[in-house]
Design an enzyme around this catalytic site. Structure first.
Site, PDB file in Angstrom:
ATOM      1  N   SER A 204      19.729  18.368  68.913  1.00 25.52           N
ATOM      2  CA  SER A 204      20.319  19.686  68.684  1.00 25.52           C
ATOM      3  C   SER A 204      21.143  19.602  67.407  1.00 25.52           C
ATOM      4  O   SER A 204      22.020  18.747  67.285  1.00 25.52           O
ATOM      5  CB  SER A 204      21.195  20.046  69.890  1.00 25.52           C
ATOM      6  OG  SER A 204      21.871  21.257  69.674  1.00 25.52           O
TER       7      SER A 204
ATOM      8  N   LYS B  65      16.142  21.184  67.365  1.00 27.32           N
ATOM      9  CA  LYS B  65      16.687  22.490  67.795  1.00 27.32           C
ATOM     10  C   LYS B  65      17.780  22.891  66.819  1.00 27.32           C
ATOM     11  O   LYS B  65      18.707  22.114  66.581  1.00 27.32           O
ATOM     12  CB  LYS B  65      17.248  22.364  69.214  1.00 27.32           C
ATOM     13  CG  LYS B  65      18.167  23.501  69.656  1.00 27.32           C
ATOM     14  CD  LYS B  65      18.437  23.426  71.155  1.00 27.32           C
ATOM     15  CE  LYS B  65      19.918  23.547  71.480  1.00 27.32           C
ATOM     16  NZ  LYS B  65      20.184  23.425  72.926  1.00 27.32           N
TER      17      LYS B  65
ATOM     18  N   LYS C 299      20.873  25.363  65.919  1.00 23.67           N
ATOM     19  CA  LYS C 299      21.825  26.346  66.420  1.00 23.67           C
ATOM     20  C   LYS C 299      21.799  27.528  65.462  1.00 23.67           C
ATOM     21  O   LYS C 299      21.798  27.339  64.230  1.00 23.67           O
ATOM     22  CB  LYS C 299      23.224  25.735  66.476  1.00 23.67           C
ATOM     23  CG  LYS C 299      23.374  24.670  67.557  1.00 23.67           C
ATOM     24  CD  LYS C 299      23.286  25.294  68.942  1.00 23.67           C
ATOM     25  CE  LYS C 299      23.743  24.323  70.012  1.00 23.67           C
ATOM     26  NZ  LYS C 299      23.701  24.937  71.363  1.00 23.67           N
TER      27      LYS C 299
ATOM     28  N   ASP D 180      18.700  27.979  69.195  1.00 20.42           N
ATOM     29  CA  ASP D 180      19.625  28.271  70.295  1.00 20.42           C
ATOM     30  C   ASP D 180      20.758  29.136  69.775  1.00 20.42           C
ATOM     31  O   ASP D 180      21.501  28.737  68.878  1.00 20.42           O
ATOM     32  CB  ASP D 180      20.183  26.952  70.854  1.00 20.42           C
ATOM     33  CG  ASP D 180      21.075  27.157  72.074  1.00 20.42           C
ATOM     34  OD1 ASP D 180      21.232  28.315  72.530  1.00 20.42           O
ATOM     35  OD2 ASP D 180      21.619  26.147  72.577  1.00 20.42           O
TER      36      ASP D 180
ATOM     37  N   GLU E 249      16.459  30.218  72.554  1.00 17.62           N
ATOM     38  CA  GLU E 249      17.323  29.946  73.706  1.00 17.62           C
ATOM     39  C   GLU E 249      18.524  30.901  73.720  1.00 17.62           C
ATOM     40  O   GLU E 249      19.220  31.047  72.714  1.00 17.62           O
ATOM     41  CB  GLU E 249      17.789  28.477  73.599  1.00 17.62           C
ATOM     42  CG  GLU E 249      18.628  27.982  74.756  1.00 17.62           C
ATOM     43  CD  GLU E 249      19.042  26.515  74.575  1.00 17.62           C
ATOM     44  OE1 GLU E 249      18.513  25.836  73.654  1.00 17.62           O
ATOM     45  OE2 GLU E 249      19.898  26.052  75.340  1.00 17.62           O
TER      46      GLU E 249
ATOM     47  N   ASP F  35      19.658  29.447  79.089  1.00 18.37           N
ATOM     48  CA  ASP F  35      20.548  28.310  79.328  1.00 18.37           C
ATOM     49  C   ASP F  35      21.745  28.846  80.130  1.00 18.37           C
ATOM     50  O   ASP F  35      21.725  28.816  81.371  1.00 18.37           O
ATOM     51  CB  ASP F  35      20.965  27.712  77.965  1.00 18.37           C
ATOM     52  CG  ASP F  35      22.049  26.643  78.047  1.00 18.37           C
ATOM     53  OD1 ASP F  35      22.576  26.376  79.144  1.00 18.37           O
ATOM     54  OD2 ASP F  35      22.410  26.066  76.990  1.00 18.37           O
TER      55      ASP F  35
ATOM     56  N   LYS G 186      20.590  22.142  82.972  1.00 16.81           N
ATOM     57  CA  LYS G 186      21.734  21.239  82.781  1.00 16.81           C
ATOM     58  C   LYS G 186      22.408  21.097  84.134  1.00 16.81           C
ATOM     59  O   LYS G 186      22.848  22.092  84.714  1.00 16.81           O
ATOM     60  CB  LYS G 186      22.759  21.854  81.810  1.00 16.81           C
ATOM     61  CG  LYS G 186      22.307  21.991  80.376  1.00 16.81           C
ATOM     62  CD  LYS G 186      23.382  22.688  79.550  1.00 16.81           C
ATOM     63  CE  LYS G 186      22.926  22.852  78.112  1.00 16.81           C
ATOM     64  NZ  LYS G 186      23.848  23.723  77.347  1.00 16.81           N
TER      65      LYS G 186
ATOM     66  N   GLY H 284      21.641  19.380  77.094  1.00 17.88           N
ATOM     67  CA  GLY H 284      22.708  18.389  76.976  1.00 17.88           C
ATOM     68  C   GLY H 284      24.027  19.070  76.712  1.00 17.88           C
ATOM     69  O   GLY H 284      24.068  20.240  76.316  1.00 17.88           O
TER      70      GLY H 284
HETATM   71  O1  OSB Z   1      23.834  25.302  74.347  1.00 19.90           O
HETATM   72  O2  OSB Z   1      22.684  23.570  74.564  1.00 19.90           O
HETATM   73  C1  OSB Z   1      23.768  24.087  74.333  1.00 19.90           C
HETATM   74  C2  OSB Z   1      26.328  21.414  73.400  1.00 19.90           C
HETATM   75  C3  OSB Z   1      27.454  21.916  74.022  1.00 19.90           C
HETATM   76  C4  OSB Z   1      27.385  23.117  74.687  1.00 19.90           C
HETATM   77  C5  OSB Z   1      26.177  23.810  74.736  1.00 19.90           C
HETATM   78  C6  OSB Z   1      25.026  23.310  74.137  1.00 19.90           C
HETATM   79  C7  OSB Z   1      25.129  22.110  73.422  1.00 19.90           C
HETATM   80  C8  OSB Z   1      24.026  21.516  72.679  1.00 19.90           C
HETATM   81  C9  OSB Z   1      24.053  20.031  72.475  1.00 19.90           C
HETATM   82  O3  OSB Z   1      23.134  22.169  72.168  1.00 19.90           O
HETATM   83  C10 OSB Z   1      22.993  19.357  73.237  1.00 19.90           C
HETATM   84  C11 OSB Z   1      23.197  17.863  73.287  1.00 19.90           C
HETATM   85  O4  OSB Z   1      24.072  17.375  74.032  1.00 19.90           O
HETATM   86  O5  OSB Z   1      22.459  17.167  72.609  1.00 19.90           O
HETATM   87 MG    MG Z   2      21.942  26.085  74.856  1.00 20.46          MG
END
Ligand code: OSB
Ligand code: MG
Length: 380
Positions: free
Chosen positions: A144, A170, A172, A198, A223, A248, A272, A300
């Protein structure tokens, strides 16, 4: 997943807070994190010690949970319920039912259940992966990538991860950092890179036409474009956008997952354990999605080696057909608190095979990063 495990007696539950700096700041549409203040749960039973990691953030910005609140609700409401359980011996499969009267606080509940399950599996000499029903030894590893300061910086960062071998990227996104970053990554690295985005709830019901501009880039999924409580809004967006919509934040239980799928709000689900109240509920969501032909992947929450090992074990289940956010420990941490940090092996990560979640704690390093501990003892 049947509960064929010998029950355990919980002697004590330790709540330990640690402070760990991230190797680089992680920026999403809702925050920029430079370090994590993490709540760990350590459960002592007759013959084992189990660990769980609470994924609540420093502030209540991903969901309404945050680390100080999670610790408070554990001390005042959750742990007393576990200690008051009528019979002394307990299974991790009893935990959700015992904690059910307390509404929400799923990340706190998940961390307690994880620690109890880890201890119980270690006493039973069974691995978490086996217990949950994993069928793989290795799973592909995705990364991510946070919002960058510039498109050039993003290209450098993504190029580095591709060189390391990550199987999927991925990005953001947020309003104003949405179409261009995707265009630039596609242009630089080509159409073959498995790519998804995402939004962490940052868009609105009016943004269907904007999000449809992502269609030509062949993304795996978009996402959580809209706020977590807007299932109908996601169904509206899904009809305007060709790219599959994945949820999510919205999916907090197997009931909500069924609801969202039946209402056409998503065709893919991010799972998750922390968000849904534990690994056992995570498996239930995996199952209801599988029955409805909806693929899932493992999300994650910037976990240490404790939560990361458990996520890898979960991601080995058969309906985890999309690559998860299960990167190597070193993507986030200079040093991990376990002796077996998750490593990349040709773009994959290996399922832990020892009993429980399969790791050993690095005791001296854990002491170094600990900021407080509280131990609660069962009167039983
Ligand atoms: O939305 O997936 C998410 C990290 C913290 C809170 C929300 C998200 C995330 C990530 C990181 O996208 C995913 C990771 O731990 O690799
Ligand atoms: Mg997410």
């Amino acid at each position: 997943m049947i509960d064929d495990l010998k029950k355990i007696n919980i002697h004590s539950i330790e709540l330990r807070r640690i402070s760990l700096p991230l190797v680089t700041p992680f920026r999403t549409s809702f925050s920029t994190e430079n370090h994590r203040d993490i709540l760990l749960v350590r459960v002592e039973t007759d013959d084992a010690v189990g660990w769980g990691e609470c994924v609540s953030g420093n502030e209540p910005l991903y969901s309404n949970e945050y680390v100080e609140g999670s610790q408070r609700v554990m001390i005042d409401h959750l742990i007393p319920r576990l200690f008051a359980f009528r019979s002394r011996a307990m299974s991790a499969h009893d935990v959700a039912q015992i904690l059910r009267p307390v509404k929400d606080h799923r990340m706190a509940k998940a961390a307690l259940e994880a620690a109890i399950l880890d201890a119980q599996l270690r006493e039973n000499n069974v691995s978490l992966a086996t217990h949950l029903g994993s069928i793989h030894e290795l799973v592909p590893s995705g990364v991510s990538v946070g919002i960058a300061n510039s498109l050039d910086e993003l290209v450098t960062t993504v190029g580095g991860y591709l060189d390391e071998g990550y199987a999927r990227i991925k990005l953001k996104i947020e309003p104003g950092w949405d179409i261009e970053p995707v265009r630039v990554i596609r242009k630089t690295f080509g159409d073959q890179v498995p790519l998804q985005v995402d939004a962490n709830t940052a868009f609105t019901r009016e943004d269907g036409p904007l999000l449809a501009q992502l269609d030509p880039f062949n993304l795996l999924l978009i996402e959580q474009p809209l706020p977590e409580d807007d299932i109908t809004g996601h169904a509206l967006i899904a009809r305007q956008v060709g790219t599959p919509i994945c949820l999510d934040e919205s999916i907090v239980s197997s009931h909500v997952a069924i609801d969202a799928i039946e209402r056409g709000a998503c065709s893919i689900v991010n799972i998750k354990a922390g968000r849904v109240g534990g690994y056992l509920e995570a498996v239930r969501i995996h199952n209801v999605c599988q029955q409805r032909g909806v693929p899932v992947w493992c999300g994650g929450m910037l976990e240490t080696g404790i939560g990361r090992a458990m996520n890898v074990a979960l991601a080995g289940l058969p309906n985890f057909t999309l690559t998860g956010d299960i990167s190597a420990s070193e993507r986030f941490w200079k040093q991990d608190i376990v002796q077996q940090p998750i490593r990349l092996e040709s773009g994959q990560v290996r399922l832990p095979s020892g009993s429980g979640a399969g790791f050993e704690i690095d005791g001296p390093f854990l002491s170094d990063v600990t900021t407080s501990t509280i131990t609660l003892r069962s009167e039983n």
